[in-house]
Write a protein that holds these residues in place. Structure first.
Motif, PDB file in Angstrom:
ATOM      1  N   GLY A   1       0.802  -1.216   0.000  1.00  0.00           N
ATOM      2  CA  GLY A   1       0.000   0.000   0.000  1.00  0.00           C
ATOM      3  C   GLY A   1       0.831   1.260   0.000  1.00  0.00           C
TER       4      GLY A   1
ATOM      5  N   MET B   1       1.397   0.983  -4.289  1.00  0.00           N
ATOM      6  CA  MET B   1       0.098   1.429  -4.801  1.00  0.00           C
ATOM      7  C   MET B   1      -0.127   2.926  -4.643  1.00  0.00           C
ATOM      8  SD  MET B   1      -2.336  -1.681  -3.574  1.00  0.00           S
ATOM      9  CE  MET B   1      -1.950  -3.363  -4.063  1.00  0.00           C
ATOM     10  N   LEU B   2       0.092   3.448  -3.434  1.00  0.00           N
ATOM     11  CA  LEU B   2      -0.179   4.869  -3.208  1.00  0.00           C
ATOM     12  C   LEU B   2       0.734   5.777  -4.033  1.00  0.00           C
ATOM     13  CD1 LEU B   2      -2.191   6.534  -1.681  1.00  0.00           C
ATOM     14  CD2 LEU B   2      -0.656   6.567   0.294  1.00  0.00           C
TER      15      LEU B   2
ATOM     16  N   CYS C   1      -7.640   7.048  -0.481  1.00  0.00           N
ATOM     17  CA  CYS C   1      -7.037   6.045   0.400  1.00  0.00           C
ATOM     18  C   CYS C   1      -7.561   6.199   1.827  1.00  0.00           C
ATOM     19  CB  CYS C   1      -5.515   6.186   0.363  1.00  0.00           C
ATOM     20  SG  CYS C   1      -4.636   5.064   1.459  1.00  0.00           S
TER      21      CYS C   1
ATOM     22  N   ALA D   1      -6.876  -4.209  -7.008  1.00  0.00           N
ATOM     23  CA  ALA D   1      -5.480  -3.783  -6.911  1.00  0.00           C
ATOM     24  C   ALA D   1      -4.557  -4.821  -7.540  1.00  0.00           C
ATOM     25  CB  ALA D   1      -5.101  -3.564  -5.452  1.00  0.00           C
TER      26      ALA D   1
ATOM     27  N   ALA E   1      -4.789   0.677  -2.048  1.00  0.00           N
ATOM     28  CA  ALA E   1      -3.844   1.090  -1.007  1.00  0.00           C
ATOM     29  C   ALA E   1      -4.556   1.253   0.325  1.00  0.00           C
ATOM     30  CB  ALA E   1      -3.161   2.398  -1.398  1.00  0.00           C
TER      31      ALA E   1
ATOM     32  N   THR F   1      -7.327  -0.212   1.232  1.00  0.00           N
ATOM     33  CA  THR F   1      -7.721  -1.551   1.678  1.00  0.00           C
ATOM     34  C   THR F   1      -6.554  -2.289   2.307  1.00  0.00           C
ATOM     35  OG1 THR F   1      -9.358  -1.679  -0.096  1.00  0.00           O
ATOM     36  CG2 THR F   1      -8.706  -3.751   0.921  1.00  0.00           C
ATOM     37  N   PHE F   2      -5.402  -2.254   1.632  1.00  0.00           N
ATOM     38  CA  PHE F   2      -4.237  -2.981   2.131  1.00  0.00           C
ATOM     39  C   PHE F   2      -3.698  -2.364   3.420  1.00  0.00           C
ATOM     40  CE2 PHE F   2      -2.578  -5.511  -1.750  1.00  0.00           C
ATOM     41  CZ  PHE F   2      -3.856  -6.010  -1.944  1.00  0.00           C
ATOM     42  N   LEU F   3      -3.700  -1.031   3.503  1.00  0.00           N
ATOM     43  CA  LEU F   3      -3.226  -0.381   4.726  1.00  0.00           C
ATOM     44  C   LEU F   3      -4.153  -0.707   5.895  1.00  0.00           C
ATOM     45  CD1 LEU F   3      -2.124   3.120   3.376  1.00  0.00           C
ATOM     46  CD2 LEU F   3      -0.644   1.269   4.186  1.00  0.00           C
TER      47      LEU F   3
END
Length: 242
Positions: free
Chosen positions: A53, A57-58, A79, A120, A202, A204-206
């Motif tokens: 993330g 991604m970010l 995000c 993602a 990002a 979601t993953f964070l």
């Protein structure tokens, strides 16, 4: 290997894992979270999600928006809103009594996680990053599917409705992968589609990475505290290699 074929194989594997994990609905077996190996894999996934993330991604989402002259920090807004939205869904899932609302909220929250994570994955162009994200997803996909099946079957929902919600969760990830893959193919027609999906991914993953990292109890073993750092370092190394 062709990128599309790789995504099909990896997505199919994730779907099979989710289906198999949900089969023992009415069996009294110990949840997958109780396994030390699964818990260590979950800790590794937390670090990978945080690294993916923040490092991949970010920044890619921010670069995509900047390339099209967007000065406002939309990727960071998207995000942050995703993190808060998923936290709200999980808060709604924490109910009491025999109400079906917590089970439905849990299914929606997990399906949202799964859909955005799949998007993602599908929007990731680097094959090395795709494989690492796949390993992170498969590390917790079975546990999430098993746990959701238990929540649904123990709720007042009918078996048919519970099965529908479970299938919604299972189908969310491949649908997300398709959306991400389409966004890459239509990048010229929809220039902000890919960076938007990456910003959502990002968040979601964070959210998931922080959630799983906080869940590591102090007594859960040194390895389970080291593994998140290892996963995070792995994503940082991939950024250097790529």
């Amino acid at each position: 290997m062709n990128r599309e074929l790789l995504l099909i194989l990896l997505t199919g594997t994730l779907v099979v894992v989710a289906v198999v994990a949900a089969i023992p609905w009415f069996r009294t077996s110990r949840p997958l979270h109780g396994s030390p190996i699964a818990a260590t894999g979950d800790a590794l996934a937390a670090g990978i999600f945080l690294g993916a993330g923040l490092i991949h991604m970010l920044p890619d989402a921010a670069q995509g928006y900047a390339a099209h002259g967007t000065g406002y920090p939309w990727p960071f807004v998207i995000c942050g809103a995703t993190i808060l939205g998923l936290a709200l869904l999980e808060h709604l899932a924490l109910g009491s009594g025999r109400s079906a609302v917590p089970a439905l909220a849990a299914a929606i929250a997990l399906a949202a996680h799964s859909f955005l994570a799949g998007a993602a994955l599908g929007a990731t162009s680097r094959e090395a990053a795709i494989l690492v994200l796949f390993l992170a997803l498969i590390a917790h996909k079975g546990a999430a599917s098993f746990s959701l099946a238990q929540v649904l079957t123990e709720s007042p929902l009918s078996r048919r409705r519970a099965l529908t919600m479970q299938n919604m969760f299972i189908a969310a990830l491949p649908l997300g992968v398709v959306l991400g893959a389409v966004a890459i193919r239509q990048e010229q027609a929809w220039p902000l589609a890919k960076p938007t999906i990456l910003a959502l991914g990002a968040g979601t993953f964070l959210h998931f990475g922080l959630q799983r990292h906080r869940a590591r109890a102090p007594t859960s073993g040194r390895a389970r505290w080291v593994m998140p750092w290892f996963g995070f370092a792995l994503m940082a190394l991939i950024a250097v290699v790529d």
